[in-house]
Design a protein around this motif. Structure first.
Motif, PDB file in Angstrom:
ATOM      1  N   LYS A 183       0.839  -1.208   0.000  1.00 65.31           N
ATOM      2  CA  LYS A 183       0.000   0.000   0.000  1.00 65.31           C
ATOM      3  C   LYS A 183       0.876   1.263   0.000  1.00 65.31           C
ATOM      4  CE  LYS A 183      -3.553   2.653   2.181  1.00 65.31           C
ATOM      5  NZ  LYS A 183      -3.755   3.386   3.425  1.00 65.31           N
ATOM      6  N   GLU A 184       1.922   1.258   0.820  1.00 71.76           N
ATOM      7  CA  GLU A 184       2.849   2.405   0.867  1.00 71.76           C
ATOM      8  C   GLU A 184       3.503   2.649  -0.483  1.00 71.76           C
ATOM      9  OE1 GLU A 184       4.298   4.602   3.333  1.00 71.76           O
ATOM     10  OE2 GLU A 184       2.288   4.131   4.103  1.00 71.76           O
ATOM     11  N   GLN A 185       3.864   1.554  -1.171  1.00 69.73           N
ATOM     12  CA  GLN A 185       4.695   1.675  -2.375  1.00 69.73           C
ATOM     13  C   GLN A 185       3.900   1.940  -3.647  1.00 69.73           C
ATOM     14  OE1 GLN A 185       6.603  -2.134  -1.541  1.00 69.73           O
ATOM     15  NE2 GLN A 185       8.574  -1.113  -1.257  1.00 69.73           N
ATOM     16  N   TYR A 206      -4.357 -11.163   2.791  1.00 65.16           N
ATOM     17  CA  TYR A 206      -5.783 -10.955   3.055  1.00 65.16           C
ATOM     18  C   TYR A 206      -5.993 -10.211   4.383  1.00 65.16           C
ATOM     19  CZ  TYR A 206     -10.479 -12.202   4.648  1.00 65.16           C
ATOM     20  OH  TYR A 206     -11.744 -12.162   5.173  1.00 65.16           O
ATOM     21  N   ILE A 207      -5.318 -10.701   5.448  1.00 69.42           N
ATOM     22  CA  ILE A 207      -5.473 -10.072   6.766  1.00 69.42           C
ATOM     23  C   ILE A 207      -5.000  -8.610   6.709  1.00 69.42           C
ATOM     24  CG2 ILE A 207      -4.625 -10.089   9.165  1.00 69.42           C
ATOM     25  CD1 ILE A 207      -4.389 -13.203   8.846  1.00 69.42           C
ATOM     26  N   GLY A 208      -3.851  -8.393   6.077  1.00 69.36           N
ATOM     27  CA  GLY A 208      -3.291  -7.046   5.999  1.00 69.36           C
ATOM     28  C   GLY A 208      -4.189  -6.087   5.217  1.00 69.36           C
ATOM     29  N   PHE A 209      -4.589  -6.490   4.026  1.00 74.20           N
ATOM     30  CA  PHE A 209      -5.418  -5.605   3.203  1.00 74.20           C
ATOM     31  C   PHE A 209      -6.795  -5.382   3.846  1.00 74.20           C
ATOM     32  CE2 PHE A 209      -2.508  -6.808  -0.383  1.00 74.20           C
ATOM     33  CZ  PHE A 209      -2.087  -5.516  -0.676  1.00 74.20           C
ATOM     34  N   ARG A 210      -7.308  -6.400   4.519  1.00 80.73           N
ATOM     35  CA  ARG A 210      -8.597  -6.227   5.206  1.00 80.73           C
ATOM     36  C   ARG A 210      -8.467  -5.178   6.303  1.00 80.73           C
ATOM     37  NH1 ARG A 210     -10.811 -11.307   8.290  1.00 80.73           N
ATOM     38  NH2 ARG A 210      -9.043 -10.577   9.506  1.00 80.73           N
ATOM     39  N   ILE A 317      -1.299  -4.133 -10.915  1.00 82.38           N
ATOM     40  CA  ILE A 317      -1.124  -5.569 -10.665  1.00 82.38           C
ATOM     41  C   ILE A 317       0.191  -5.793  -9.926  1.00 82.38           C
ATOM     42  CG2 ILE A 317      -0.826  -7.846 -11.741  1.00 82.38           C
ATOM     43  CD1 ILE A 317      -2.344  -6.630 -14.207  1.00 82.38           C
ATOM     44  N   VAL A 318       0.125  -6.499  -8.809  1.00 82.52           N
ATOM     45  CA  VAL A 318       1.334  -6.789  -8.035  1.00 82.52           C
ATOM     46  C   VAL A 318       1.589  -8.295  -8.044  1.00 82.52           C
ATOM     47  CG1 VAL A 318       2.413  -6.739  -5.747  1.00 82.52           C
ATOM     48  CG2 VAL A 318       1.103  -4.760  -6.563  1.00 82.52           C
ATOM     49  N   VAL A 319       2.837  -8.662  -8.312  1.00 87.05           N
ATOM     50  CA  VAL A 319       3.257 -10.059  -8.221  1.00 87.05           C
ATOM     51  C   VAL A 319       4.426 -10.142  -7.238  1.00 87.05           C
ATOM     52  CG1 VAL A 319       4.032 -12.108  -9.474  1.00 87.05           C
ATOM     53  CG2 VAL A 319       2.628 -10.395 -10.648  1.00 87.05           C
ATOM     54  N   PRO A 320       4.166 -10.563  -6.004  1.00 82.18           N
ATOM     55  CA  PRO A 320       5.290 -10.736  -5.064  1.00 82.18           C
ATOM     56  C   PRO A 320       6.132 -11.935  -5.489  1.00 82.18           C
ATOM     57  CG  PRO A 320       3.146 -10.706  -3.927  1.00 82.18           C
ATOM     58  CD  PRO A 320       2.873 -10.898  -5.386  1.00 82.18           C
ATOM     59  N   LEU A 321       7.436 -11.763  -5.397  1.00 78.93           N
ATOM     60  CA  LEU A 321       8.362 -12.869  -5.721  1.00 78.93           C
ATOM     61  C   LEU A 321       8.841 -13.464  -4.397  1.00 78.93           C
ATOM     62  CD1 LEU A 321      10.245 -11.154  -8.675  1.00 78.93           C
ATOM     63  CD2 LEU A 321       8.279 -12.723  -8.772  1.00 78.93           C
ATOM     64  N   THR A 322       8.413 -14.689  -4.137  1.00 79.80           N
ATOM     65  CA  THR A 322       8.468 -15.231  -2.774  1.00 79.80           C
ATOM     66  C   THR A 322       9.843 -15.678  -2.302  1.00 79.80           C
ATOM     67  OG1 THR A 322       7.753 -17.288  -3.801  1.00 79.80           O
ATOM     68  CG2 THR A 322       6.066 -15.975  -2.691  1.00 79.80           C
ATOM     69  N   GLY A 323      10.658 -16.272  -3.221  1.00 80.28           N
ATOM     70  CA  GLY A 323      11.911 -16.840  -2.758  1.00 80.28           C
ATOM     71  C   GLY A 323      13.038 -16.714  -3.776  1.00 80.28           C
TER      72      GLY A 323
END
Ligand SMILES: [Zn+2]
Length: 328
Positions: A183-185, A206-210, A317-323
């Protein structure tokens, strides 16, 4: 702060051996307003950068979450969980993981001086085992599948604190920071693509955006070879799981399956599946751009390319890159 059973409402202390309710319900975290977890143990967490890139025909924000201290987004969960356990005086933990969560818990336990026992499937890649051992954790290799490992740890958790990235709500309390950073970025996105196995990123987001008051459409990506949540979401019977290159999401029986389905429904999102070839192509595509990710992270990229084959019409559209690719 306490745990509450999502089914019957019974309350449990954070520092007990119970990691789920005898009624079968899973724990949720209950906090008083303003209650936070200390940050005494740090490995140098940073808000991870985002890159704007065109993949296929679609402009996306890649969130480089593999740049966390142990090389994956799981550090978000381990940071909060281990800091809280240190506050509570826990001296030893057990954990099971196909790799990244185990490495994150082992790393933060090393920093906190907490004894750590990591249960891993025998088949886990050598690079990931090497990392867990480097952190001084006691490694227990379990023959068979990821689910066999889960069964073995239930026995261990009867006598030692289970620092689980699946059962323990403190872990999700950590992974939710992903949403706050996004959200900040770049603001609240229209779409977020997450690889989904146990749902640590999905439910954290989900928890964060909620909490932030608005949900992006969550597109959860499973491997075609192991897609029990996608099957349930679409009203189908899950097929027996087969091996996949996306080992981080190869979870045959996710404990929080129903929560994942509910979260994605509420977000007006979707569950999709990708095959191994498209995962490896996505990993290679990012590699050719100078971005080195593990195959599981490629699943989210492959999912995005499949979902928006013709371009995005200006969506966020955001795609987090996990590892990190260095893990493998
Ligand atoms: Zn209960």
């Amino acid at each position: 702060m306490k745990f509450i059973c999502a089914e019957c409402g019974c309350e449990y202390p954070l520092d007990g051996l119970d990691y789920r309710c005898p009624c079968g319900g899973l724990f949720q975290l209950s906090k008083a307003p303003g209650e936070t977890v200390g940050a005494g143990v740090s490995l140098g967490e940073v808000p991870t950068p985002v890159l704007r890139r065109k993949l296929g025909h679609t402009e996306v924000y890649l969130k480089l979450d593999y740049l966390q201290p142990t090389g994956s987004f799981k550090d978000r969960g381990a940071f909060v969980l281990i800091n809280k356990l240190l506050e509570l005086g826990i001296r030893e933990v057990v954990e099971d993981s196909s790799g990244n969560a185990g490495a994150a818990i082992a790393g933060y336990c090393a920093a906190a001086g907490i004894r750590c026992n990591i249960y891993l499937p025998e088949s886990t890649s050598a690079g990931k085992i090497k990392q867990v051992l480097a952190y001084g954790a006691n490694l227990v290799k379990v023959p068979g599948s990821r689910d066999d490992t889960a069964r073995a740890i239930r026995q261990a958790a009867a006598t030692t604190y289970y620092a689980s990235h699946v059962y323990n709500p403190l872990f999700f309390e950590g992974t939710k920071s992903l949403a706050y950073e996004i959200k900040e970025q770049v603001g609240i996105p229209d779409y977020i693509f997450v690889p989904a196995g146990n749902g640590t990123m999905l439910l954290g987001a989900y928890i964060g955006f909620r909490e932030l008051g608005k949900l992006p459409r969550i597109i959860a990506v499973q491997s075609r070879n192991c897609a029990p949540v996608a099957a349930v979401f679409h009203g189908r019977t899950p097929e027996p799981p087969a091996p996949t290159v996306a080992e981080g999401i190869a979870i045959g029986q996710p404990m929080r399956l129903q929560e994942m389905v509910t979260a994605v429904r509420e977000s007006h999102g979707d569950f999709i599946t990708v095959d191994d070839d498209s995962v490896l192509r996505a990993q290679a595509m990012l590699g050719a751009m100078g971005i080195y990710i593990e195959p599981t992270a490629g699943a989210a990229v492959a999912g995005m390319l499949q979902y928006f084959p013709a371009g995005d019409n200006g969506l966020n559209i955001v795609v987090p890159l996990t590892g990190s690719g260095l893990k493998k």
